[in-house]
Design an enzyme around this catalytic site. Structure first.
Site, PDB file in Angstrom:
ATOM      1  N   THR A 130     -32.613 -24.263 -16.951  1.00 28.11           N
ATOM      2  CA  THR A 130     -32.745 -23.564 -15.675  1.00 28.11           C
ATOM      3  C   THR A 130     -31.391 -23.037 -15.192  1.00 28.11           C
ATOM      4  O   THR A 130     -30.348 -23.568 -15.589  1.00 28.11           O
ATOM      5  CB  THR A 130     -33.330 -24.545 -14.630  1.00 28.11           C
ATOM      6  OG1 THR A 130     -33.105 -24.046 -13.318  1.00 28.11           O
ATOM      7  CG2 THR A 130     -32.649 -25.915 -14.693  1.00 28.11           C
ATOM      8  N   ASP A 131     -31.428 -22.057 -14.292  1.00 30.46           N
ATOM      9  CA  ASP A 131     -30.173 -21.579 -13.693  1.00 30.46           C
ATOM     10  C   ASP A 131     -29.609 -22.599 -12.697  1.00 30.46           C
ATOM     11  O   ASP A 131     -28.458 -22.484 -12.275  1.00 30.46           O
ATOM     12  CB  ASP A 131     -30.372 -20.212 -13.015  1.00 30.46           C
ATOM     13  CG  ASP A 131     -31.428 -20.202 -11.904  1.00 30.46           C
ATOM     14  OD1 ASP A 131     -32.061 -21.240 -11.660  1.00 30.46           O
ATOM     15  OD2 ASP A 131     -31.611 -19.134 -11.266  1.00 30.46           O
ATOM     16  N   LYS A 159     -31.274 -31.871 -15.956  1.00 30.27           N
ATOM     17  CA  LYS A 159     -31.391 -30.725 -16.868  1.00 30.27           C
ATOM     18  C   LYS A 159     -30.028 -30.404 -17.490  1.00 30.27           C
ATOM     19  O   LYS A 159     -29.923 -30.127 -18.687  1.00 30.27           O
ATOM     20  CB  LYS A 159     -31.925 -29.491 -16.125  1.00 30.27           C
ATOM     21  CG  LYS A 159     -33.366 -29.555 -15.690  1.00 30.27           C
ATOM     22  CD  LYS A 159     -34.361 -29.710 -16.816  1.00 30.27           C
ATOM     23  CE  LYS A 159     -34.459 -28.500 -17.713  1.00 30.27           C
ATOM     24  NZ  LYS A 159     -35.539 -28.662 -18.739  1.00 30.27           N
TER      25      LYS A 159
END
Ligand SMILES: NC(=O)c1ccc[n+]([C@@H]2O[C@H](COP(=O)([O-])OP(=O)(O)OC[C@H]3O[C@@H](n4cnc5c(N)ncnc54)[C@H](O)[C@@H]3O)[C@@H](O)[C@H]2O)c1
Length: 352
Positions: A130-131, A159
């Site tokens: 994810t960003d 993450k």
């Protein structure tokens, strides 16, 4: 391609599974079936001869090794994760377990597969991220593949950790690893705890539409089917060892986005007693540690692989609202299993 997808009964994973089957790939979907999973998401491919399903936990390393050995994938695409930031504030443990330990278990099972000599040439591990690992931006700038990692929530920290493990298994063990970091997704089949379905369902039912803080947090929005296309392209053509940012080039504040949804509902439901739906908006206390702005620079995947988002956020959001309107039974069934779509999560310990 023989594709082992983890988390394929979730929101993005199911889009990948549906598209991969359509494209003629052979798919093994490995999913633990947590609260966020829904086999209805993949009902359209469930009986397809190229589709197999295993209800398994990615943290179970012997099981992952067995599945990989038997299925002999060309690619393991890891989407299985705990994904809701608010839940990670209430209970980080499951995020550490699945997102970090689960990724470790898959990386090790993949490494053993390569060591055994039975892996197809070109076998690769594609890790989906994810960003949010890049932290929060000010009013300007964009995340590139070289931006430093500065995760702020238990979700994004878990993450980020898994991305680092994937990187280390490439550098240390030579595993063919690719990581993609994507912005916020929206579209059909998203579990009704996330912003878009929360807003649509609240508006439909004439309840308050909750917006955190002032609604000025900015996200870059990508239609889920476009993300699925990008992932399949990267799995096939991405360069080993690279990371690719994936985004929609569609930055909107949360307030703008919610107003967009309300306008679609006003158009579609001309005799609704809740028009204008915007009047249901209610600002609520902010999420602790709420990142202000994310913006993805996706030049690299556009330039090197020729991918681009195909749907504008206005068109994609209209299609999404229509999908929730036309598939009430999908989200009513989730509610029927006891999930409270109106319950707020993730208030956590407020900072003093
Ligand atoms: N949704 C987004 O906007 C977004 C954006 C960028 C990246 N991502 C990433 O994409 C991936 C998929 O996100 P999503 O929104 O589809 O998530 P989701 O919550 O809808 O689905 C996650 C799936 O993983 C499964 N799962 C969870 N723990 C598992 C375990 N231990 N073993 C096997 N399966 C397990 C769940 O049952 C569920 O089917 C995640 O890795 C997420 O971090 C999501």
């Amino acid at each position: 391609m023989r594709l082992m997808v983890t988390g394929g009964a979730g929101f993005i994973g199911s889009a990948v599974v549906r598209r991969a089957i359509d494209a003629g790939d052979t798919v093994l979907n490995v999913d633990k079936l947590t609260y966020a999973a829904n086999l209805d998401n993949i009902a359209s491919v469930a009986d397809h001869p190229n589709y197999q399903f295993s209800q398994s936990d990615i943290c179970d390393m012997p099981k992952m090794a067995q599945l990989i050995t038997e299925f002999k994938p060309d690619c393991v695409m890891n989407l299985a994760a705990e994904t809701h930031v608010d839940r990670s504030i209430d209970g980080p443990g499951a995020f550490i377990q699945t997102n970090i330990v689960g990724t470790y278990s898959l990386l090790e099972a993949s490494r053993e597969f390569c060591k055994s000599g039975n892996a197809p040439s070109g076998f690769r591990f594609h890790h989906i991220s994810t960003d949010e690992v890049f932290g929060s931006l000010g009013p300007t700038g964009e995340f590139t593949e070289d931006s430093p990692y500065q995760p702020n929530s238990p979700y994004s920290a878990a993450k980020a950790s898994s991305d680092m493990l994937a990187r280390a298994w490439r550098e240390t063990f030579g595993l063919d690893v690719i990581v993609t970091n994507c912005s916020n997704n929206y579209g059909p089949y998203q579990f009704p705890e996330k912003l878009i379905p929360v807003v649509i369902i609240a508006a439909l039912e004439g309840r308050d539409i909750p917006i955190y803080g002032k609604g000025d947090n900015i996200r870059d929005w990508l239609y889920v089917e476009d993300h699925a296309d990008a992932l399949l392209l990267v799995a096939r053509k991405g360069k080993s060892g690279e990371t690719y940012n994936v985004g929609g080039r569609a930055e909107r504040t949360n307030l703008e986005l919610v107003k967009m949804i309300c306008a679609v509902l006003d158009d579609e439901l001309s005799d609704s007693p809740h028009r204008p739906h915007e009047s249901l908006i209610k600002f609520v206390s902010d999420r602790p540690g709420h990142d202000h702005r994310y913006a993805i620079n996706c030049d690299k995947i556009e330039r090197e692989l020729g991918w681009q988002p195909s749907v504008s956020v206005e068109e994609g959001m209209r299609q999404t609202v229509l999908w929730y309107l036309n598939n009430k039974e999908w989200w009513e069934a989730i509610r029927g299993k006891g999930f409270d779509v109106a319950k707020r999560q993730g208030l956590g310990q407020q900072k003093s």
